[in-house]
Write a protein that holds these residues in place. Structure first.
Motif, PDB file in Angstrom:
ATOM      1  N   SER A  47       0.774  -1.229   0.000  1.00  0.00           N
ATOM      2  CA  SER A  47       0.000   0.000   0.000  1.00  0.00           C
ATOM      3  C   SER A  47       0.808   1.282   0.000  1.00  0.00           C
ATOM      4  CB  SER A  47      -0.910   0.020   1.224  1.00  0.00           C
ATOM      5  OG  SER A  47      -0.118   0.089   2.385  1.00  0.00           O
ATOM      6  N   SER A  48       2.068   1.251   0.194  1.00  0.00           N
ATOM      7  CA  SER A  48       2.805   2.496   0.212  1.00  0.00           C
ATOM      8  C   SER A  48       4.065   2.350  -0.608  1.00  0.00           C
ATOM      9  CB  SER A  48       3.162   2.867   1.656  1.00  0.00           C
ATOM     10  OG  SER A  48       3.962   1.849   2.219  1.00  0.00           O
ATOM     11  N   PRO A  49       4.600   3.490  -1.091  1.00  0.00           N
ATOM     12  CA  PRO A  49       5.852   3.397  -1.825  1.00  0.00           C
ATOM     13  C   PRO A  49       6.890   2.762  -0.915  1.00  0.00           C
ATOM     14  CG  PRO A  49       4.905   5.591  -1.991  1.00  0.00           C
ATOM     15  CD  PRO A  49       4.097   4.834  -0.992  1.00  0.00           C
ATOM     16  N   GLN A 125       5.640  -5.217  -8.189  1.00  0.00           N
ATOM     17  CA  GLN A 125       6.451  -4.711  -9.299  1.00  0.00           C
ATOM     18  C   GLN A 125       5.642  -3.617 -10.012  1.00  0.00           C
ATOM     19  OE1 GLN A 125       7.913  -7.967 -11.703  1.00  0.00           O
ATOM     20  NE2 GLN A 125       8.276  -9.223  -9.890  1.00  0.00           N
ATOM     21  N   PHE A 126       5.556  -2.463  -9.349  1.00  0.00           N
ATOM     22  CA  PHE A 126       4.645  -1.414  -9.769  1.00  0.00           C
ATOM     23  C   PHE A 126       5.024  -0.790 -11.108  1.00  0.00           C
ATOM     24  CE2 PHE A 126       2.681  -2.143  -5.949  1.00  0.00           C
ATOM     25  CZ  PHE A 126       3.551  -2.023  -4.884  1.00  0.00           C
ATOM     26  N   ARG A 127       6.282  -0.533 -11.333  1.00  0.00           N
ATOM     27  CA  ARG A 127       6.701   0.076 -12.605  1.00  0.00           C
ATOM     28  C   ARG A 127       6.369  -0.875 -13.756  1.00  0.00           C
ATOM     29  NH1 ARG A 127       7.231   4.907 -12.847  1.00  0.00           N
ATOM     30  NH2 ARG A 127       8.780   5.027 -11.239  1.00  0.00           N
ATOM     31  N   GLN A 128       6.659  -2.163 -13.595  1.00  0.00           N
ATOM     32  CA  GLN A 128       6.352  -3.117 -14.650  1.00  0.00           C
ATOM     33  C   GLN A 128       4.843  -3.262 -14.839  1.00  0.00           C
ATOM     34  OE1 GLN A 128       7.771  -7.189 -14.300  1.00  0.00           O
ATOM     35  NE2 GLN A 128       7.880  -7.329 -16.528  1.00  0.00           N
ATOM     36  N   ALA A 129       4.084  -3.238 -13.759  1.00  0.00           N
ATOM     37  CA  ALA A 129       2.623  -3.311 -13.865  1.00  0.00           C
ATOM     38  C   ALA A 129       2.101  -2.145 -14.699  1.00  0.00           C
ATOM     39  CB  ALA A 129       1.988  -3.299 -12.472  1.00  0.00           C
ATOM     40  N   GLU A 130       2.623  -0.965 -14.444  1.00  0.00           N
ATOM     41  CA  GLU A 130       2.218   0.220 -15.209  1.00  0.00           C
ATOM     42  C   GLU A 130       2.542   0.043 -16.690  1.00  0.00           C
ATOM     43  OE1 GLU A 130       3.184   5.023 -15.329  1.00  0.00           O
ATOM     44  OE2 GLU A 130       4.312   3.738 -13.966  1.00  0.00           O
ATOM     45  N   GLN A 131       3.733  -0.437 -16.990  1.00  0.00           N
ATOM     46  CA  GLN A 131       4.147  -0.617 -18.388  1.00  0.00           C
ATOM     47  C   GLN A 131       3.317  -1.686 -19.094  1.00  0.00           C
ATOM     48  OE1 GLN A 131       8.298  -1.422 -17.802  1.00  0.00           O
ATOM     49  NE2 GLN A 131       8.828   0.734 -17.555  1.00  0.00           N
ATOM     50  N   LEU A 132       3.010  -2.772 -18.399  1.00  0.00           N
ATOM     51  CA  LEU A 132       2.218  -3.847 -19.001  1.00  0.00           C
ATOM     52  C   LEU A 132       0.781  -3.387 -19.261  1.00  0.00           C
ATOM     53  CD1 LEU A 132       3.560  -6.823 -16.871  1.00  0.00           C
ATOM     54  CD2 LEU A 132       4.071  -6.338 -19.277  1.00  0.00           C
ATOM     55  N   ALA A 133       0.222  -2.604 -18.353  1.00  0.00           N
ATOM     56  CA  ALA A 133      -1.131  -2.077 -18.562  1.00  0.00           C
ATOM     57  C   ALA A 133      -1.142  -1.115 -19.752  1.00  0.00           C
ATOM     58  CB  ALA A 133      -1.633  -1.384 -17.295  1.00  0.00           C
ATOM     59  N   ARG A 158       0.965   3.848 -10.017  1.00  0.00           N
ATOM     60  CA  ARG A 158       1.610   5.159  -9.827  1.00  0.00           C
ATOM     61  C   ARG A 158       1.482   5.623  -8.380  1.00  0.00           C
ATOM     62  NH1 ARG A 158      -0.218   8.293 -15.427  1.00  0.00           N
ATOM     63  NH2 ARG A 158       1.234   7.144 -16.758  1.00  0.00           N
ATOM     64  N   ARG A 159       0.339   5.383  -7.781  1.00  0.00           N
ATOM     65  CA  ARG A 159       0.152   5.765  -6.380  1.00  0.00           C
ATOM     66  C   ARG A 159       1.148   5.008  -5.498  1.00  0.00           C
ATOM     67  NH1 ARG A 159      -5.051   6.358  -6.548  1.00  0.00           N
ATOM     68  NH2 ARG A 159      -4.852   8.596  -6.745  1.00  0.00           N
ATOM     69  N   GLN A 160       1.358   3.722  -5.785  1.00  0.00           N
ATOM     70  CA  GLN A 160       2.319   2.919  -5.018  1.00  0.00           C
ATOM     71  C   GLN A 160       3.745   3.436  -5.207  1.00  0.00           C
ATOM     72  OE1 GLN A 160       1.508   0.564  -2.812  1.00  0.00           O
ATOM     73  NE2 GLN A 160      -0.601   1.088  -3.295  1.00  0.00           N
ATOM     74  N   LEU A 161       4.003   4.027  -6.352  1.00  0.00           N
ATOM     75  CA  LEU A 161       5.333   4.569  -6.642  1.00  0.00           C
ATOM     76  C   LEU A 161       5.503   5.991  -6.096  1.00  0.00           C
ATOM     77  CD1 LEU A 161       5.637   3.210 -10.267  1.00  0.00           C
ATOM     78  CD2 LEU A 161       7.075   2.544  -8.323  1.00  0.00           C
ATOM     79  N   GLY A 162       4.453   6.522  -5.471  1.00  0.00           N
ATOM     80  CA  GLY A 162       4.538   7.865  -4.910  1.00  0.00           C
ATOM     81  C   GLY A 162       4.266   8.959  -5.924  1.00  0.00           C
ATOM     82  N   ASP A 163       3.713   8.613  -7.067  1.00  0.00           N
ATOM     83  CA  ASP A 163       3.413   9.584  -8.126  1.00  0.00           C
ATOM     84  C   ASP A 163       1.932   9.944  -8.074  1.00  0.00           C
ATOM     85  OD1 ASP A 163       3.162  11.116 -10.418  1.00  0.00           O
ATOM     86  OD2 ASP A 163       3.653   9.482 -11.813  1.00  0.00           O
ATOM     87  N   GLU A 164       1.553  10.761  -7.095  1.00  0.00           N
ATOM     88  CA  GLU A 164       0.148  11.121  -6.926  1.00  0.00           C
ATOM     89  C   GLU A 164      -0.400  11.903  -8.118  1.00  0.00           C
ATOM     90  OE1 GLU A 164      -3.527  10.887  -5.360  1.00  0.00           O
ATOM     91  OE2 GLU A 164      -1.743   9.824  -4.670  1.00  0.00           O
ATOM     92  N   PRO A 165       0.333  12.888  -8.662  1.00  0.00           N
ATOM     93  CA  PRO A 165      -0.206  13.583  -9.848  1.00  0.00           C
ATOM     94  C   PRO A 165      -0.416  12.621 -11.034  1.00  0.00           C
ATOM     95  CG  PRO A 165       1.603  14.846  -8.903  1.00  0.00           C
ATOM     96  CD  PRO A 165       1.569  13.530  -8.198  1.00  0.00           C
TER      97      PRO A 165
END
Length: 178
Positions: A47-49, A125-133, A158-165
């Motif tokens: 749930s958190s970065p 693996q949040f960055r990879q999840a973002e890329q795969l989506a 992105r939220r998990q990576l701390g990228d709220e915007p």
């Protein structure tokens, strides 16, 4: 020589045709993508970065909604079914292996890319999840439901990576498809 080839042409065509069909009485497996009440990939994600070394906490995962037909071939349908069964058991590694095998068969299947993105999110693996989506979105064509799911997944990653915007922008894009 030509007569010999002409004699064996019907035989070879018959043999090839036999290889391309299922045995009598057998049918290809049918995989139902499920409904919101029958979530196939669900559960908790960190749930958190965090760094890779930290233990995960939990965040709700949006249940799998009915999407486009999941696979074009019986082999991919079977692999997708195996991945979803592994996901229900929270065996994310086995789910990923099945989905990756399916993608080797059908690399342009947007549902497989989406499901693999969900698994990678579960694995932290949040960055990879973002890329795969994003890859799934690029192949989704007019499947607005799948695109909405992908943008929601991107927002969670992105939220998990701390990228709220970036998460807010992804949520805005998801709402545009509703």
């Amino acid at each position: 020589m030509t007569q010999i080839l002409l004699r064996f042409l019907p035989l070879s065509a018959l043999l090839l045709a036999a290889c391309a069909t299922a045995p009598p009485g057998e049918r290809a497996p049918v995989i139902d993508a499920g409904s919101p009440a029958e979530s196939d990939i669900g559960g908790a994600v960190p749930s958190s970065p965090r760094s890779v070394d930290q233990a995960p906490t939990t965040v709700e995962v949006i249940p799998l909604e009915r999407a486009a037909p999941p696979a074009g071939s019986p082999a991919v349908a079977s692999l997708l079914g195996q991945a979803e069964a592994a996901s229900r058991e929270r065996d994310w590694s086995a789910a990923a292996v099945s989905l990756e095998r399916g993608l080797r068969i059908e690399p342009r299947n947007p549902v497989l890319w989406n499901r693999l993105a969900e698994v990678r999110l579960q694995q932290g693996q949040f960055r990879q999840a973002e890329q795969l989506a994003a890859k799934s979105n690029s192949l989704a064509g007019g499947d607005r439901l799948l695109q909405t799911r992908n943008w929601r997944l991107i927002a969670r990653a992105r939220r998990q990576l701390g990228d709220e915007p970036g998460a807010v922008e992804a949520e805005r894009r998801a709402e545009a498809f509703r």
